[in-house]
Scaffold this motif. Sequence first.
Motif, mmCIF file in Angstrom:
data_model
loop_
_atom_site.group_PDB
_atom_site.id
_atom_site.type_symbol
_atom_site.label_atom_id
_atom_site.label_comp_id
_atom_site.label_asym_id
_atom_site.label_seq_id
_atom_site.Cartn_x
_atom_site.Cartn_y
_atom_site.Cartn_z
ATOM 1 N N TYR A 12 0.828 -1.209 0.000
ATOM 2 C CA TYR A 12 0.000 0.000 0.000
ATOM 3 C C TYR A 12 0.863 1.260 0.000
ATOM 4 N N SER A 15 2.595 1.725 -3.384
ATOM 5 C CA SER A 15 1.630 2.095 -4.428
ATOM 6 C C SER A 15 1.201 3.547 -4.274
ATOM 7 N N SER A 18 4.019 5.759 -5.451
ATOM 8 C CA SER A 18 4.137 5.781 -6.909
ATOM 9 C C SER A 18 3.155 6.770 -7.523
ATOM 10 N N HIS A 19 1.903 6.737 -7.073
ATOM 11 C CA HIS A 19 0.900 7.656 -7.606
ATOM 12 C C HIS A 19 1.199 9.098 -7.196
ATOM 13 N N ASN A 55 -0.832 -7.315 -7.909
ATOM 14 C CA ASN A 55 0.020 -6.244 -8.416
ATOM 15 C C ASN A 55 0.073 -5.068 -7.457
ATOM 16 N N SER A 57 0.586 -0.967 -7.446
ATOM 17 C CA SER A 57 -0.066 -0.066 -8.395
ATOM 18 C C SER A 57 0.815 1.120 -8.763
ATOM 19 N N ASP A 58 1.120 1.250 -10.034
ATOM 20 C CA ASP A 58 1.692 2.474 -10.588
ATOM 21 C C ASP A 58 0.690 3.035 -11.588
ATOM 22 N N ARG A 61 0.417 1.282 -14.917
ATOM 23 C CA ARG A 61 0.259 -0.160 -14.835
ATOM 24 C C ARG A 61 1.353 -0.907 -15.606
ATOM 25 N N ARG A 64 3.770 -4.470 -13.262
ATOM 26 C CA ARG A 64 2.938 -5.554 -12.747
ATOM 27 C C ARG A 64 3.810 -6.753 -12.341
ATOM 28 N N HIS A 378 -4.647 -6.704 -3.436
ATOM 29 C CA HIS A 378 -5.502 -6.232 -4.522
ATOM 30 C C HIS A 378 -6.112 -4.861 -4.224
ATOM 31 N N SER A 381 -4.523 -0.916 -5.391
ATOM 32 C CA SER A 381 -4.719 -0.136 -6.618
ATOM 33 C C SER A 381 -5.802 0.929 -6.422
ATOM 34 N N GLY A 385 -4.773 5.376 -6.012
ATOM 35 C CA GLY A 385 -5.296 6.442 -6.854
ATOM 36 C C GLY A 385 -6.274 7.332 -6.112
#
Length: 421
Positions: A12, A15, A18-19, A55, A57-58, A61, A64, A378, A381, A385
Amino acid sequence: MYDLLVVGAGPYGLSIASHAAAAGLSLRVLGRPMASWRDHMPRGMFLKSEPWASNLSDPERRLRLEVYCAGQGVEARHGEPIPVEMFASYGLWFARHAVPGVDERTVTRIAAVPGGFEAVTEDGEVLLARTVALAVGVLPFVEVPAALRELDPAYVSHSSHHSDLTRFHGKDVTVIGGGQAALETAALLAEQGTRVRVLARADRLNWNDVPPPWERPWWRSARSPHSGLGPGWRNWFYAERPGLFRRLPETTRARVAATALGPAGAWWVRDRFEPAVEVLLGHEVAAAYDVPGGVRLETVSRSGDLTSLDTEHVIAATGFRASCERLGLLADEVRGSLAAVADGSPQVGRDFESSVPGLFMAGLVTAAGFGPSMRFVHGASFTAGTLVRGVRRRLHTGDRGGRIPAPVLRSSEGALDAAGR
């Protein structure tokens, strides 16, 4: 002062980072990358979730799990579990490619200051940020049965305390629990020559079915679609529509979060477990005592029958309970200002912001708000965002966090939190 401080560098946290980096936010990420996967799971374990549902999350995507596996000469296939070691390595690869340099120090305290928050690292450095995303994983929320909590730690541990089970070779071990952690831990112990039994409250063990083929007739897919949490429309809703899940009545969300996807073993563990592990079902630990060389467990059955057994070590594979009170790195005034839902976990708004403006939550602590997918990779993602959009909105309002709200009085279902959501 940073725009965002991400505390935690698991699936988490990485991810979210990354965003946030892609959105141009000034960012700092603290924590040992993939720590729970690298340091708290024994070798030989596998991911329970499908590779395509695991995956990080970037935004584009590109990073992966299947891409990483291909680079290692391995094909990530539906219905074939991925070793935990490979998943941990994937997370490190993701961090190198998607996240600005991760600071591996631990954050020991987060407090509110004018205009934001200050975070104190393990060596005393103070970092300032306008907003904070807590992605601390599951380790702060370890749950051990009350009867075991006061016993000698040399003889009682939680399943998440072990990265290596070889210390139990040739010993007698009792694993408490009926979920994946309990059953896979027991199987690994048996395979290395440990005498092991599983003790569980349930009258029977549950096992997940072999997943249906990825390619199948359209009518079978229509009746039971694949999802990141398993086949079926209900699982699809939990996995793919957490934003809609949050709109359900609070009592419904709480019930689903507590009961959906209950304890069950992966299909690929069953053949390893059943021939090798003793099972004591329908029993609960009523009391436990230190005895020379181990622990004596007093158990009670559903019918009230009492039994006693001695064992050299007890492993509590009894899960995690997320609650505001266990967020010990938050200063008292911040933790005390968090509005909570019925299970004690933090109340979060539509973008994962808590009742303390600028303080965002991610992962297990948000399962009561956004559903069971928040207990699995999961869910990262959707979280990443959505949370970063919320951070950007918070930054653009001019209220940069650090403001401790008045105490929130919970009334009936659907009451607003301190931010008015």
